[in-house]
Scaffold this motif. Structure first.
Motif, PDB file in Angstrom:
ATOM      1  N   UNK A 233       0.827  -1.215   0.000  1.00 54.67           N
ATOM      2  CA  UNK A 233       0.000   0.000   0.000  1.00 54.67           C
ATOM      3  C   UNK A 233       0.860   1.263   0.000  1.00 54.67           C
ATOM      4  N   UNK A 234       2.180   1.113  -0.221  1.00 51.15           N
ATOM      5  CA  UNK A 234       3.072   2.267  -0.161  1.00 51.15           C
ATOM      6  C   UNK A 234       3.948   2.326  -1.407  1.00 51.15           C
ATOM      7  N   UNK A 235       4.210   3.554  -1.904  1.00 55.66           N
ATOM      8  CA  UNK A 235       5.046   3.768  -3.073  1.00 55.66           C
ATOM      9  C   UNK A 235       6.149   4.769  -2.758  1.00 55.66           C
ATOM     10  N   UNK A 236       7.290   4.585  -3.420  1.00 52.93           N
ATOM     11  CA  UNK A 236       8.366   5.581  -3.374  1.00 52.93           C
ATOM     12  C   UNK A 236       8.174   6.502  -4.565  1.00 52.93           C
ATOM     13  N   UNK A 237       8.237   7.813  -4.364  1.00 55.31           N
ATOM     14  CA  UNK A 237       8.087   8.776  -5.455  1.00 55.31           C
ATOM     15  C   UNK A 237       9.327   9.658  -5.509  1.00 55.31           C
ATOM     16  N   UNK A 238       9.836   9.897  -6.733  1.00 53.34           N
ATOM     17  CA  UNK A 238      11.056  10.688  -6.896  1.00 53.34           C
ATOM     18  C   UNK A 238      10.989  11.610  -8.096  1.00 53.34           C
ATOM     19  N   UNK A 239      12.097  12.340  -8.307  1.00 47.52           N
ATOM     20  CA  UNK A 239      12.199  13.339  -9.377  1.00 47.52           C
ATOM     21  C   UNK A 239      11.089  14.384  -9.261  1.00 47.52           C
ATOM     22  N   UNK A 240      10.810  14.779  -8.030  1.00 44.22           N
ATOM     23  CA  UNK A 240       9.714  15.720  -7.776  1.00 44.22           C
ATOM     24  C   UNK A 240      10.184  17.172  -7.847  1.00 44.22           C
ATOM     25  N   UNK A 241       9.275  18.033  -8.244  1.00 43.15           N
ATOM     26  CA  UNK A 241       9.540  19.466  -8.218  1.00 43.15           C
ATOM     27  C   UNK A 241       9.653  19.915  -6.760  1.00 43.15           C
ATOM     28  N   UNK A 242      10.516  20.887  -6.511  1.00 43.06           N
ATOM     29  CA  UNK A 242      10.680  21.379  -5.144  1.00 43.06           C
ATOM     30  C   UNK A 242       9.490  22.244  -4.700  1.00 43.06           C
TER      31      UNK A 242
END
Length: 310
Positions: A233-242
């Motif tokens: 039920x959990x995901x890692x998210x990256x390359x996000x805008x600041x």
């Protein structure tokens, strides 16, 4: 490594900077960009210069050297490679002759049982996934793509490549999730992979695309599983805008009816600055799977990178 370096230099449509070449080669070989990786690359380049295969100018521009000198310096390694290719070709021709002979025998037989057991596959059927073809003798279906725009998404990349893309693995920094501008791509079969390599040097969103065959190393799980781990039920998210915040994430995943339970942003321990990555928890596995399908979609001007996590 020397073979990968030479292929990268020859596939480039313009002069290759030594630092850019190093990044491309180490990523293609899935080696870390640390001191050991850089040292191995430097050693390989020096050896190739001594053999007369490469030339590195004072400005750091790398060129492949052709002609008699290169042929003379191939040595035992080149002879061995030629011998292996010749043996492989002879083995393939022998196999084809055997199949033709079996088919001919089946066609002349009056027994339907004999015909069924010896006939060759239909020429109209789809070729095997990793069957060798003229521009892909090893039948490789996995590719390395480099010099990608940092805002590229899955739909844009798939529309640019000929053939059918079945899986994309965006290469990101393990700690920050920042996109490196490169990816590993799985094609439907070796024919589609050969066609995709053919567009190396073409422009995608203003950048010249680099494409090379990249067979998976022995023991690697490729392509990575697309299904979620059981009960995840959990995901890692990256390359996000600041500029991202909780509301932005809630709305983004809400577009696919994936209700967010909680968000945890990651920050640098020393400075407290946002790393551009985080974890998102959902209320159930179904919502989590729908959210994972947004991998590569544009969020505040950047393609989000999503991975399964425990």
């Amino acid at each position: 490594m020397e073979e990968t370096i030479l292929k990268s230099v020859r596939s480039s449509v313009s002069n290759v900077d030594i630092k850019s070449l190093r990044s491309t080669v180490l990523l293609s070989l899935q080696m870390d960009m640390d001191k050991d990786g850089k040292r191995a690359f430097k050693k390989a380049v020096k050896a190739m210069e001594e053999k007369g295969v490469l030339e590195v100018s004072e400005e750091g521009v790398v060129k492949a050297k052709e002609g008699k000198k290169r042929k003379a310096d191939e040595g035992e390694g080149g002879k061995k490679e030629k011998k292996e290719k010749k043996e492989k070709k002879e083995k393939k021709e022998k196999k084809e002759k055997k199949e033709k002979k079996e088919k001919a025998g089946a066609d002349s037989s009056s027994s339907p049982l004999v015909a069924a057991s010896t006939s060759a596959p239909s020429l109209t059927s789809a070729p095997p996934k990793n069957a060798p073809c003229p521009k892909n003798r090893d039948g490789v279906s996995r590719l390395f793509l480099g010099n990608l725009p940092f805002t590229v998404d899955e739909a844009t990349l798939k529309s640019h490549l000929p053939g059918t893309v079945t899986h994309i693995k965006w290469i990101t920094d393990k700690e920050t999730g920042r996109f490196y501008g490169s990816a590993f791509v799985e094609m439907l079969n070796s024919l589609d992979a050969a066609a995709a390599v053919g567009v190396a040097g073409s422009e995608i969103m203003g950048r010249q695309l680099k494409v090379n065959f990249a067979p998976a190393r022995e023991g690697d799980v490729w392509p990575p599983p697309t299904a979620s781990p059981e009960g995840c039920c959990k995901l890692f998210i990256g390359n996000l805008s600041y500029d991202i915040d909780d509301d932005g994430i809630f709305k983004f995943f809400g577009n696919v009816d994936a209700e967010v339970k909680a968000v945890r942003w990651l920050h640098h321990k020393d400075s407290g600055d946002f790393k551009g990555v985080g974890y998102v928890e959902f209320w159930n596995t179904e919502a989590c799977e729908r959210a994972a399908g947004l991998n590569g979609k544009n969020l505040l001007g950047r393609p989000i990178r999503i991975d399964w996590t425990d």
